[in-house]
Design a protein around this motif. Structure first.
Motif, PDB file in Angstrom:
ATOM      1  N   VAL A  72       0.848  -1.192   0.000  1.00 25.50           N
ATOM      2  CA  VAL A  72       0.000   0.000   0.000  1.00 25.50           C
ATOM      3  C   VAL A  72       0.883   1.242   0.000  1.00 25.50           C
ATOM      4  O   VAL A  72       1.821   1.348   0.795  1.00 25.50           O
ATOM      5  N   LEU A  73       0.570   2.184  -0.879  1.00 22.54           N
ATOM      6  CA  LEU A  73       1.397   3.381  -1.057  1.00 22.54           C
ATOM      7  C   LEU A  73       0.818   4.584  -0.322  1.00 22.54           C
ATOM      8  O   LEU A  73       0.851   5.709  -0.819  1.00 22.54           O
ATOM      9  N   SER A  74       0.303   4.366   0.883  1.00 22.20           N
ATOM     10  CA  SER A  74      -0.307   5.457   1.646  1.00 22.20           C
ATOM     11  C   SER A  74       0.689   6.568   1.956  1.00 22.20           C
ATOM     12  O   SER A  74       0.330   7.741   2.016  1.00 22.20           O
ATOM     13  N   ARG A  84      -9.774   2.614  -9.223  1.00 20.27           N
ATOM     14  CA  ARG A  84      -9.987   4.005  -8.845  1.00 20.27           C
ATOM     15  C   ARG A  84      -8.668   4.773  -8.784  1.00 20.27           C
ATOM     16  O   ARG A  84      -7.623   4.197  -8.474  1.00 20.27           O
ATOM     17  N   VAL A  85      -8.771   6.060  -9.061  1.00 18.07           N
ATOM     18  CA  VAL A  85      -7.654   6.980  -8.867  1.00 18.07           C
ATOM     19  C   VAL A  85      -7.805   7.550  -7.460  1.00 18.07           C
ATOM     20  O   VAL A  85      -8.771   8.260  -7.175  1.00 18.07           O
ATOM     21  N   VAL A  86      -6.871   7.227  -6.573  1.00 17.56           N
ATOM     22  CA  VAL A  86      -7.036   7.612  -5.173  1.00 17.56           C
ATOM     23  C   VAL A  86      -6.387   8.951  -4.853  1.00 17.56           C
ATOM     24  O   VAL A  86      -6.795   9.635  -3.908  1.00 17.56           O
ATOM     25  N   ALA A  87      -5.354   9.365  -5.615  1.00 14.65           N
ATOM     26  CA  ALA A  87      -4.680  10.631  -5.312  1.00 14.65           C
ATOM     27  C   ALA A  87      -3.938  11.128  -6.539  1.00 14.65           C
ATOM     28  O   ALA A  87      -3.555  10.346  -7.426  1.00 14.65           O
ATOM     29  N   ALA A  88      -3.748  12.451  -6.605  1.00 10.47           N
ATOM     30  CA  ALA A  88      -3.001  13.090  -7.698  1.00 10.47           C
ATOM     31  C   ALA A  88      -1.978  14.044  -7.105  1.00 10.47           C
ATOM     32  O   ALA A  88      -1.999  14.339  -5.904  1.00 10.47           O
ATOM     33  N   THR A  89      -1.081  14.521  -7.943  1.00  8.62           N
ATOM     34  CA  THR A  89       0.024  15.429  -7.573  1.00  8.62           C
ATOM     35  C   THR A  89       0.894  14.829  -6.466  1.00  8.62           C
ATOM     36  O   THR A  89       1.346  15.548  -5.571  1.00  8.62           O
TER      37      THR A  89
END
Length: 306
Positions: A165-167, A206-211
């Protein structure tokens, strides 16, 4: 036959000598109710620690530590004093090194422990963290968006998460939690838009985060032709099992990075094949589990028939 018996007796005497030397403190005692409760608490905490480790970069290191511990145990059994002496002198330094290396993960774990309610944490078995693989539709959308952006030379960096997981890197960006579509990806990476700078993280469909900010690889073998975007893709692939898609802003070429290796100038079929490999990694495990269930059911039917 005599030589075999002698070898067995030698092995048994070695085990007995190890037990007398290193396990002399173990004496038979009566098991009390508090001992059972204590064992349950330790097992419960150990389980949650292992669940937490499996979702971080520490999982790979943990497996390496287990291998080292097995070697040390073998050295203790066969009384290899030099190895035991070295292990005893380095254990304190190793513990300090682990605390320094995994300081971000430890801080995150303590932060989560402080945020959770005790009862909720007590019955939380990490089920919410389980994420499935993406579907065929997501593969088509990723391939379509990557090559559409490549035609107009729009730079992109797409990290497809797997088991780790890349949290840690997700928190460096802006949370989205949106269904992945090619139109969404193209709009995110469109030049002069608020979210175009940095990487996006894909979890499941799903796309969970950007930038998001990614670690840069310090490998000296990377070609000088590759810029920061490619070096970041290789960097995240070195510290996780993710697959990262890169669209070059200079040439429009589509590449992919996995396990510290970059596959440059992929075709649509080549990128689709890389994504299929990740997708099938989970489906093969699922097929194995279903095969095991069928074998168990067959055994039950045989027993009932008998």
């Amino acid at each position: 036959m005599k030589e075999g018996c002698v070898n067995v007796q030698t092995f048994i005497s070695t085990i007995q000598g190890f037990a007398e030397t290193y396990m002399y403190w173990i004496t038979p005692q009566k098991i009390r109710a508090t001992d059972v409760v204590e064992i349950f608490i330790i097992a419960f905490l150990l389980y949650h620690v292992l669940v937490w480790i499996k979702g971080t970069r520490a999982w790979m290191l943990f497996k390496g530590i287990l291998v080292i511990l097995i070697f040390i145990l073998a050295a203790a059994v066969f009384q290899m004093n030099t190895i035991l002496w070295l292990a005893g002198r380095t254990v304190n330094v190793a513990l300090i090194a682990l605390a320094v290396i995994f300081q971000p993960e430890l801080r995150k774990a303590l932060d989560q422990l402080g945020r959770k309610k005790f009862v909720t944490a007590l019955f939380d078995f990490g089920i919410a963290q389980e994420t499935g693989r993406f579907g065929d539709r997501t593969i088509n959308e990723l391939v379509k968006a990557s090559f559409e952006m490549g035609k107009v030379k729009t730079g992109a960096l797409i990290v497809v998460e797997q088991d780790i997981v890349l949290s840690e890197y997700e928190r460096t960006g802006i949370e989205l939690d949106s269904v992945l579509t090619s139109q969404l990806l193209i709009n995110i990476f469109e030049k002069n838009t608020p979210l175009h700078d940095g990487a996006i993280i894909v979890r499941g469909d799903r796309v969970v985060a950007a930038t998001c900010y990614l670690p840069l690889s310090d490998s000296m073998s990377i070609s000088k032709e590759l810029g920061t975007r490619h070096r970041a893709a290789i960097g995240i692939s070195e510290v996780s099992d993710s697959l990262t898609i890169i669209v070059s802003e200079e040439t429009g070429a589509v590449s992919a990075a996995k396990s510290g290796v970059i596959y440059r100038s992929l075709t649509q079929d080549g990128l689709r094949e890389q994504l299929k490999i990740i997708q099938n990694a989970e489906s093969e495990e699922t097929r194995l589990q279903s095969l095991q269930r069928r074998l168990k059911n067959a055994k039950k039917r045989r027993k009932n028939a008998d």
